[in-house]
Design an enzyme around this catalytic site. Sequence first.
Site, PDB file in Angstrom:
ATOM      1  N   SER A   1      30.690  66.882  41.893  1.00  0.00           N
ATOM      2  CA  SER A   1      30.053  65.980  40.934  1.00  0.00           C
ATOM      3  C   SER A   1      28.642  65.631  41.391  1.00  0.00           C
ATOM      4  CB  SER A   1      30.877  64.702  40.766  1.00  0.00           C
ATOM      5  OG  SER A   1      32.145  64.974  40.190  1.00  0.00           O
TER       6      SER A   1
ATOM      7  N   ALA B   1      31.097  66.395  35.824  1.00  0.00           N
ATOM      8  CA  ALA B   1      30.818  65.452  36.921  1.00  0.00           C
ATOM      9  C   ALA B   1      31.521  64.140  36.625  1.00  0.00           C
ATOM     10  CB  ALA B   1      29.320  65.228  37.058  1.00  0.00           C
ATOM     11  N   LYS B   2      32.270  63.645  37.586  1.00  0.00           N
ATOM     12  CA  LYS B   2      32.896  62.336  37.430  1.00  0.00           C
ATOM     13  C   LYS B   2      31.833  61.311  37.793  1.00  0.00           C
ATOM     14  CE  LYS B   2      37.161  59.815  38.073  1.00  0.00           C
ATOM     15  NZ  LYS B   2      38.559  59.845  38.516  1.00  0.00           N
ATOM     16  N   ALA B   3      31.023  60.949  36.778  1.00  0.00           N
ATOM     17  CA  ALA B   3      29.851  60.109  36.988  1.00  0.00           C
ATOM     18  C   ALA B   3      30.049  58.741  36.353  1.00  0.00           C
ATOM     19  CB  ALA B   3      28.612  60.780  36.398  1.00  0.00           C
TER      20      ALA B   3
END
Length: 257
Positions: A15, A109-111
Amino acid sequence: MVFRLDEHTDRLFKSAHILGLKIPYTQEEVIQAHVDVLRANDLKEGYLRPLVFLGSEAMGLRAKGLSVRTVVAAWEWPNYMDPDSTEKGIRVRTSSYTRHHVNITMCKAKAVGNYTNSILALHEALDAGCDEALLLDPEGYVAEGSGENIFIIRKGVLHTPELTSCLDGITRNTVFQLAEEHGLEVRERRITRDEVYIADEAFFTGTAAEVLPIRELDGRQIGSGRRGPITEKLQTAYFDQVRGRTTAHPEWHTPVR
């Protein structure tokens, strides 16, 4: 022990890479930080949250020349929902908010920024008296919950959306493996909202939600209106793994003590 810590850490680094951030630690160092935090807080069971963020050396959209900071937090986490919901299921509402298009934000992406969309959708569902939201993609197909992947079951087969605008969930992947071991077929494909209405069973998966049955969507009862037999089978298999009640898949566990 921590469940699938290697995979979670790998996703954290991927990410960061997608967003152009270089974490100033190795994956091994970040994994050890998780273990150290659990030990320091003497948690027998809890939730871990790693976070990578930019320093405060400057403000503005340029975000150039800033340091990259990394933290790991841990706290007790009894249940994401009402404890009874793991058996009776939850009520879900289709959100008026659309899940991100793949070229609007980086959906793999784990944003943190991506979760503004989730917060708006979840608040809308809660205000309507439901427990969770279901978001559709820009073309109107089922994407995911506010923080979970979704599965439906029809005639003994599991169906789940393709990975376009939804996150490649680690719990989702765990369910894939457990389903295969139980002789269940999983199909990744586009799913329409009305298919969920007439499913035999439906459930969410996520690190916090784990395996969570859905009993109702948009006022339509799903199946029997509570956890179905296949959901129960996969849920039990998942909890056995997470809580160390089985010796299968030792590679999924990182010891703490």
